[in-house]
Design a protein around this motif. Structure first.
Motif, PDB file in Angstrom:
ATOM      1  N   GLU A  44     -29.110  -3.063   7.407  1.00  0.00           N
ATOM      2  CA  GLU A  44     -28.370  -2.132   6.991  1.00  0.00           C
ATOM      3  C   GLU A  44     -28.798  -1.184   5.877  1.00  0.00           C
ATOM      4  N   GLN A  45     -29.797  -1.869   5.188  1.00  0.00           N
ATOM      5  CA  GLN A  45     -30.516  -0.973   4.120  1.00  0.00           C
ATOM      6  C   GLN A  45     -31.342   0.042   4.906  1.00  0.00           C
ATOM      7  N   GLU A  46     -32.213  -0.483   5.950  1.00  0.00           N
ATOM      8  CA  GLU A  46     -32.889   0.260   6.775  1.00  0.00           C
ATOM      9  C   GLU A  46     -32.258   1.631   7.295  1.00  0.00           C
ATOM     10  N   LEU A  47     -31.064   1.284   7.877  1.00  0.00           N
ATOM     11  CA  LEU A  47     -30.433   2.302   8.805  1.00  0.00           C
ATOM     12  C   LEU A  47     -29.896   3.192   7.482  1.00  0.00           C
ATOM     13  N   SER A  48     -29.481   2.764   6.357  1.00  0.00           N
ATOM     14  CA  SER A  48     -29.066   3.801   5.235  1.00  0.00           C
ATOM     15  C   SER A  48     -30.205   4.527   4.719  1.00  0.00           C
ATOM     16  N   LEU A  49     -31.163   4.141   4.726  1.00  0.00           N
ATOM     17  CA  LEU A  49     -32.506   4.744   4.424  1.00  0.00           C
ATOM     18  C   LEU A  49     -32.868   6.132   5.568  1.00  0.00           C
ATOM     19  N   LEU A  50     -32.744   5.615   6.714  1.00  0.00           N
ATOM     20  CA  LEU A  50     -32.811   6.552   7.875  1.00  0.00           C
ATOM     21  C   LEU A  50     -31.660   7.661   7.892  1.00  0.00           C
ATOM     22  N   VAL A  51     -30.603   7.225   7.576  1.00  0.00           N
ATOM     23  CA  VAL A  51     -29.512   8.223   7.548  1.00  0.00           C
ATOM     24  C   VAL A  51     -29.648   9.225   6.231  1.00  0.00           C
ATOM     25  N   ALA A  52     -30.118   8.813   5.197  1.00  0.00           N
ATOM     26  CA  ALA A  52     -30.533   9.562   4.011  1.00  0.00           C
ATOM     27  C   ALA A  52     -31.716  10.541   4.404  1.00  0.00           C
ATOM     28  N   VAL A  53     -32.732  10.141   5.129  1.00  0.00           N
ATOM     29  CA  VAL A  53     -33.741  11.061   5.503  1.00  0.00           C
ATOM     30  C   VAL A  53     -33.057  12.233   6.476  1.00  0.00           C
ATOM     31  N   ALA A  54     -32.327  11.657   7.562  1.00  0.00           N
ATOM     32  CA  ALA A  54     -31.808  12.524   8.374  1.00  0.00           C
ATOM     33  C   ALA A  54     -30.765  13.679   7.597  1.00  0.00           C
ATOM     34  N   ASN A  55     -30.009  13.073   6.803  1.00  0.00           N
ATOM     35  CA  ASN A  55     -29.126  14.084   6.153  1.00  0.00           C
ATOM     36  C   ASN A  55     -29.800  15.009   4.902  1.00  0.00           C
ATOM     37  N   GLY A  56     -31.237  15.125   4.861  1.00  0.00           N
ATOM     38  CA  GLY A  56     -31.925  15.618   3.945  1.00  0.00           C
ATOM     39  C   GLY A  56     -31.919  15.158   2.502  1.00  0.00           C
ATOM     40  N   GLU A  57     -31.340  14.043   2.267  1.00  0.00           N
ATOM     41  CA  GLU A  57     -31.660  13.500   0.739  1.00  0.00           C
ATOM     42  C   GLU A  57     -32.968  13.253   0.359  1.00  0.00           C
ATOM     43  N   ILE A  58     -33.887  13.073   1.138  1.00  0.00           N
ATOM     44  CA  ILE A  58     -35.240  12.675   0.755  1.00  0.00           C
ATOM     45  C   ILE A  58     -36.015  14.086   1.382  1.00  0.00           C
TER      46      ILE A  58
END
Length: 195
Positions: A44-58
């Motif tokens: 869940e943590q890993e998927l949340s990180l990937l979604v944050a990257v995909a959303n442009g948050e990083i």
């Protein structure tokens, strides 16, 4: 040739159990099945990180080297969980996964984020692959590149809206993959000339 039944059964069961244990560790925090605590599991943590990257948050430019490799490792980990068979060395990921709604598109966006320095437009790829494009028409060369993508010889990436506001211009491919195709076609042309 005689097969050793005991060894084959033991090694195969061990490989499958190792894959299952790895999956269980990702699904539940600390590998404890059924943990109802508020703490998110590793997956869940890993998927949340990937979604944050995909959303442009990083942002790629300010992420730093350690963060870049952390994200790359997480993407590899998730893809391995989704696509790696117990006895295989590498995951076998179908080309259409990267454009599949949901996790596929997210992983494709993260891959584009990781490879941002190596991405070029379809038009740029056409110019590299087909230097005679002005003679035959740039549209013909672009269609050839699109056929290479459709056949799986090139992987397609999507640039984010900040890079390409027009959705029609978001399609990208890796320069390194295009150059590899250029070298292959040059080698084929050279070998045909020598015959």
């Amino acid at each position: 040739m005689q097969f050793d039944q005991v060894t084959i059964v033991q090694t195969t069961l061990a490989a499958v159990m190792q894959q299952q244990q790895r999956l269980a560790e990702h699904l539940w925090w600390g590998g404890v099945v059924g943990n109802s605590g508020a703490e998110a599991g590793l997956l869940e943590q890993e998927l949340s990180l990937l979604v944050a990257v995909a959303n442009g948050e990083i942002e790629r430019e300010s992420a730093g080297v350690a963060r870049y490799f952390e994200i790359k490792g997480v993407l590899n980990d998730v893809c391995s969980l989704l696509w790696q068979a117990p006895l295989s060395v590498e995951p076998v990921i179908p080309a259409e996964f990267w454009t599949q709604p949901g996790i596929g598109v997210v992983c494709g966006a993260v891959l584009a984020w990781l490879d941002a320095d190596d991405l070029i437009t379809i038009t740029e790829a056409a110019r590299l692959l087909y230097p005679d494009a002005p003679l035959v028409g740039s549209n013909v060369a672009t269609q050839r590149v699109l056929r290479l993508i459709a056949s799986g010889k090139l992987r397609e990436y999507m640039a984010n809206a900040e890079v390409a506001p027009n959705p029609r211009h978001r399609r990208r491919v890796k320069r390194s993959e295009v150059l590899l195709l250029c070298n292959i076609s040059t080698e084929l042309d050279t070998s045909n000339d020598q015959e």
